[in-house]
Every structure is written in structure tokens, then in C-alpha cells.
Design an enzyme around this catalytic site. Sequence first.
Site, PDB file in Angstrom:
ATOM      1  N   ASP A  29      42.149  40.132  45.844  1.00  0.00           N
ATOM      2  CA  ASP A  29      41.630  39.696  44.546  1.00  0.00           C
ATOM      3  C   ASP A  29      41.201  38.233  44.651  1.00  0.00           C
ATOM      4  OD1 ASP A  29      42.020  40.846  41.385  1.00  0.00           O
ATOM      5  OD2 ASP A  29      41.688  38.681  41.642  1.00  0.00           O
ATOM      6  N   ILE A  30      40.066  37.914  44.045  1.00  0.00           N
ATOM      7  CA  ILE A  30      39.501  36.561  44.122  1.00  0.00           C
ATOM      8  C   ILE A  30      40.325  35.559  43.302  1.00  0.00           C
ATOM      9  CG2 ILE A  30      37.912  36.631  42.128  1.00  0.00           C
ATOM     10  CD1 ILE A  30      35.727  35.592  44.046  1.00  0.00           C
ATOM     11  N   ASN A  86      44.161  48.760  34.601  1.00  0.00           N
ATOM     12  CA  ASN A  86      43.820  48.319  33.250  1.00  0.00           C
ATOM     13  C   ASN A  86      42.662  49.173  32.757  1.00  0.00           C
ATOM     14  OD1 ASN A  86      45.695  46.225  33.462  1.00  0.00           O
ATOM     15  ND2 ASN A  86      44.182  44.811  34.305  1.00  0.00           N
ATOM     16  N   GLU A  94      38.376  44.141  32.722  1.00  0.00           N
ATOM     17  CA  GLU A  94      37.214  43.239  32.706  1.00  0.00           C
ATOM     18  C   GLU A  94      36.068  43.746  33.562  1.00  0.00           C
ATOM     19  OE1 GLU A  94      38.742  39.391  33.723  1.00  0.00           O
ATOM     20  OE2 GLU A  94      39.592  39.088  31.721  1.00  0.00           O
ATOM     21  N   VAL A  95      36.416  44.424  34.650  1.00  0.00           N
ATOM     22  CA  VAL A  95      35.376  44.977  35.536  1.00  0.00           C
ATOM     23  C   VAL A  95      35.360  46.494  35.332  1.00  0.00           C
ATOM     24  CG1 VAL A  95      34.615  45.280  37.910  1.00  0.00           C
ATOM     25  CG2 VAL A  95      35.675  43.109  37.208  1.00  0.00           C
ATOM     26  N   HIS A  99      39.526  50.510  39.223  1.00  0.00           N
ATOM     27  CA  HIS A  99      40.282  49.839  40.291  1.00  0.00           C
ATOM     28  C   HIS A  99      41.760  49.833  39.949  1.00  0.00           C
ATOM     29  CE1 HIS A  99      39.027  46.809  37.327  1.00  0.00           C
ATOM     30  NE2 HIS A  99      40.182  46.206  37.564  1.00  0.00           N
ATOM     31  N   HIS A 101      45.225  47.536  40.778  1.00  0.00           N
ATOM     32  CA  HIS A 101      45.754  46.288  41.315  1.00  0.00           C
ATOM     33  C   HIS A 101      47.007  46.629  42.123  1.00  0.00           C
ATOM     34  CE1 HIS A 101      43.398  43.660  38.484  1.00  0.00           C
ATOM     35  NE2 HIS A 101      43.400  44.782  37.785  1.00  0.00           N
TER      36      HIS A 101
HETATM   37  P1  AMP Z   1      40.559  43.927  35.487  1.00  0.00           P
HETATM   38  O1  AMP Z   1      40.930  42.847  34.518  1.00  0.00           O
HETATM   39  O2  AMP Z   1      41.643  44.975  35.615  1.00  0.00           O
HETATM   40  O3  AMP Z   1      39.200  44.509  35.222  1.00  0.00           O
HETATM   41  O4  AMP Z   1      40.565  43.235  36.912  1.00  0.00           O
HETATM   42  C1  AMP Z   1      39.436  42.794  37.577  1.00  0.00           C
HETATM   43  C2  AMP Z   1      39.950  42.009  38.773  1.00  0.00           C
HETATM   44  O5  AMP Z   1      38.886  41.837  39.669  1.00  0.00           O
HETATM   45  C3  AMP Z   1      40.484  40.616  38.402  1.00  0.00           C
HETATM   46  O6  AMP Z   1      41.826  40.490  38.877  1.00  0.00           O
HETATM   47  C4  AMP Z   1      39.519  39.677  39.127  1.00  0.00           C
HETATM   48  O7  AMP Z   1      40.150  38.516  39.622  1.00  0.00           O
HETATM   49  C5  AMP Z   1      39.006  40.565  40.257  1.00  0.00           C
HETATM   50  N1  AMP Z   1      37.685  40.206  40.761  1.00  0.00           N
HETATM   51  C6  AMP Z   1      36.562  39.989  40.049  1.00  0.00           C
HETATM   52  N2  AMP Z   1      35.528  39.720  40.857  1.00  0.00           N
HETATM   53  C7  AMP Z   1      36.000  39.786  42.128  1.00  0.00           C
HETATM   54  C8  AMP Z   1      35.431  39.603  43.423  1.00  0.00           C
HETATM   55  N3  AMP Z   1      34.127  39.296  43.582  1.00  0.00           N
HETATM   56  N4  AMP Z   1      36.224  39.736  44.501  1.00  0.00           N
HETATM   57  C9  AMP Z   1      37.531  40.036  44.348  1.00  0.00           C
HETATM   58  N5  AMP Z   1      38.136  40.234  43.177  1.00  0.00           N
HETATM   59  C10 AMP Z   1      37.382  40.094  42.061  1.00  0.00           C
END
Ligand code: AMP
Length: 114
Positions: A29-30, A86, A94-95, A99, A101
Site C-alpha cells: 500500500d502506498i 471496505n 475509496e478505490v 481489493h 487489505h
Molecule cells: P480503500 O479505502 O479500501 O478503497 O483503500 C484503497 C487503498 O489503496 C488505500 O489504502 C490507499 O493507500 C491505496 N492506494 C491508492 N493508490 C495506490 C497506489 N497507486 N499504490 C498502492 N496503494 C494505493
Amino acid sequence: MDCIFCKIVNGELPSKKLFENDVVVAFHDINPAAPVHVVIIPKKHIASMNDVEDEDWPIIAEMNRAAQVVARELGIAESGYRTANNCGKNGGQEVFHLHNHLLGGAKLKPLASV
Ligand code: AMP
Ligand code: ZN
């Protein structure tokens, strides 16, 4: 499609990959929320848990298998870890590319309460 995780799958965006097979990719994770914070995604674009179709359940199993493998490889299998998904607004997603975690490397706080 403008999806950052699809771009990671097809190499348009860089990632620190830990595991990859035909079905899933796992990468650091970034913005880590724990000493170990890995994101595990299907290669297929599925927006969220709400969008998993009957034919997709083997993909979910593969995401969990990847978590087990990566936890072992990163040395957190014995100390323990958490996998979390999530989903949607209240879940804090958010994405919108499915996915899980994988969190570990320290004693995690209890799950969030409302
Ligand atoms: P969520 O809030 O469950 O949608 O989590 C999205 C996760 O993706 C967050 O923990 C972000 O830090 C992670 N994330 C977003 N962009 C990237 C990226 N380019 N590379 C790695 N992790 C990312
Ligand atoms: Zn996607």
C-alpha cells in the site's frame, strides 16, 4: 477505464509487487496504515464486493490464498494479521476496484466502531 488498480495490473502505474498470478496481484500500500500493509486485487475489474457475480467467487478465494502466501513470505503469519474489505461509502471504500487489505507487523487496534 480510469481505474488506478487496473493501471497497476497492466503496468501503466508502478507498484511494489509482492505476488502475482493469472488471477490476482498483491503490492505494498502506498500509504501504509500498519508496518505491513498490502493491497490484494483481482486482475479482473470488479468495482466492489457488491459487484461480485456468481462466476467470480473463485477469484475471492484466490485473493485469500494470496493473503496467506504473502503473510508467510513477509514473516507475519505466526504473529498474526488482518484482512479487510471496505465496501461502499459507509465501509470507507475509496478505490472502486475490489481489493483486500492485509495488515500486520504490530498489534492492531480493535475494529472500528460507529
Ligand atoms: P480503500 O479505502 O479500501 O478503497 O483503500 C484503497 C487503498 O489503496 C488505500 O489504502 C490507499 O493507500 C491505496 N492506494 C491508492 N493508490 C495506490 C497506489 N497507486 N499504490 C498502492 N496503494 C494505493
Ligand atoms: Zn479496475
